[in-house]
Design an enzyme around this catalytic site. Structure first.
Site, PDB file in Angstrom:
ATOM      1  CG  ASP A  65      -1.775   1.172   1.405  1.00 29.50           C
ATOM      2  OD1 ASP A  65      -1.751   2.064   0.534  1.00 29.50           O
ATOM      3  OD2 ASP A  65      -2.510   1.238   2.410  1.00 29.50           O
ATOM      4  CG  ASN A  92       2.074   6.030 -12.111  1.00 23.03           C
ATOM      5  OD1 ASN A  92       1.558   6.817 -12.894  1.00 23.03           O
ATOM      6  ND2 ASN A  92       1.652   4.776 -11.984  1.00 23.03           N
ATOM      7  CE1 TYR A 157      -7.180  11.706 -10.164  1.00 25.90           C
ATOM      8  CE2 TYR A 157      -7.734  13.632 -11.491  1.00 25.90           C
ATOM      9  CZ  TYR A 157      -6.953  12.499 -11.269  1.00 25.90           C
ATOM     10  OH  TYR A 157      -5.949  12.177 -12.156  1.00 25.90           O
TER      11      TYR A 157
END
Length: 253
Positions: A65, A92, A157
């Site tokens: 994680d 990323n 987001y």
């Protein structure tokens, strides 16, 4: 394939790429390896283990994680122990969410921020610690056009990617005296299975997003990877604190 300039050669460098099981992460890990770097790939999916199996001398894998502190420490430590140093981090790993604000729960918001902001912060912090004790390095974070422009249904987001852009800039300031560069790439819509999962009509809708880009199409993971490979190379030695749009002209509009 055209031979890249010698200043893009990454032979002798060691890189960590998070979220490397697919999409932009996989394309980036593959390209960095082609340019000569040895790479530790990490993802919550065990698909990254196959990359190490295919090239065990130059690729290592760790499943975990990205937002877990112990995993972040272990990732950087393993890269340094396995390959002798750490020069590059490609931040990323990320998640996406498209929901109107009235449908976005507190749990939704926390979940997106946990990966996209906290996770990338932790990876950068631990890489920074290793790099400053060594010869410096380069950190590139995969942010988004949503870091700098707003779209409906992206409250969580956009907040997370905006945070990542600011983390990038702070690291550039703190890292300058320590020979650590920090930049971010801002992709537009890129043809990945992650994007397919957030549009109702699958690939047809994904392809239609090409009309929103002045260049007339959506991007490919390999095109984002090329920008990352440039930014971590000696060719970009004077570039730090930059937010580099790889978006087919989207943010120029």
């Amino acid at each position: 394939m055209t031979t890249p300039p010698s200043t893009w050669d990454l032979t002798g460098r060691v890189a960590v790429v998070t979220g490397a099981a697919r999409g932009i992460g996989l394309a980036t890990a593959t390209l960095l390896r082609e340019r000569g770097a040895r790479v530790l790939v990490t993802d919550r999916s065990d698909a990254v283990e196959q990359l190490a199996t295919d090239d065990p001398d130059n690729v290592a894998a760790l499943v975990g994680d990205v937002a877990d502190e112990d995993h972040a420490r272990m990732t950087m430590r393993l890269a340094a122990e396995r390959f002798g140093r750490l020069d590059i981090l490609v931040n990323n790993a990320g998640r996406t969410l498209n929901k109107p604000i009235t449908d976005t729960t507190a749990e939704d918001f926390d979940s997106i921020l946990r990966v996209n902001a906290r996770g990338n912060f932790l990876q950068a912090r631990e890489a920074f610690r290793v790099m400053e004790a060594g010869d410096g390095g380069a950190i590139v974070s995969i942010a988004s056009v949503s870091s700098v422009v707003a779209f409906a249904t992206q409250t969580a987001y956009a907040a997370s990617k905006g945070a990542l852009a600011q983390i990038t800039r702070v690291l550039a300031i703190e890292g300058g005296p320590k020979r650590i560069r920090s930049n971010a790439v801002l992709p537009g819509v890129v043809d990945t299975d992650i994007m397919e999962g957030v549009v109702e009509d699958g690939r047809a809708m994904l392809a239609s997003f090409g009309d929103a880009h002045p260049i007339g199409r959506i991007g490919r993971p390999e095109e984002v990877a090329e920008a990352v490979a440039f930014l971590v190379s000696d060719a970009a030695a004077f570039i730090t604190g930059a937010l580099v749009a790889v978006d087919g002209g989207w943010t120029a509009q």
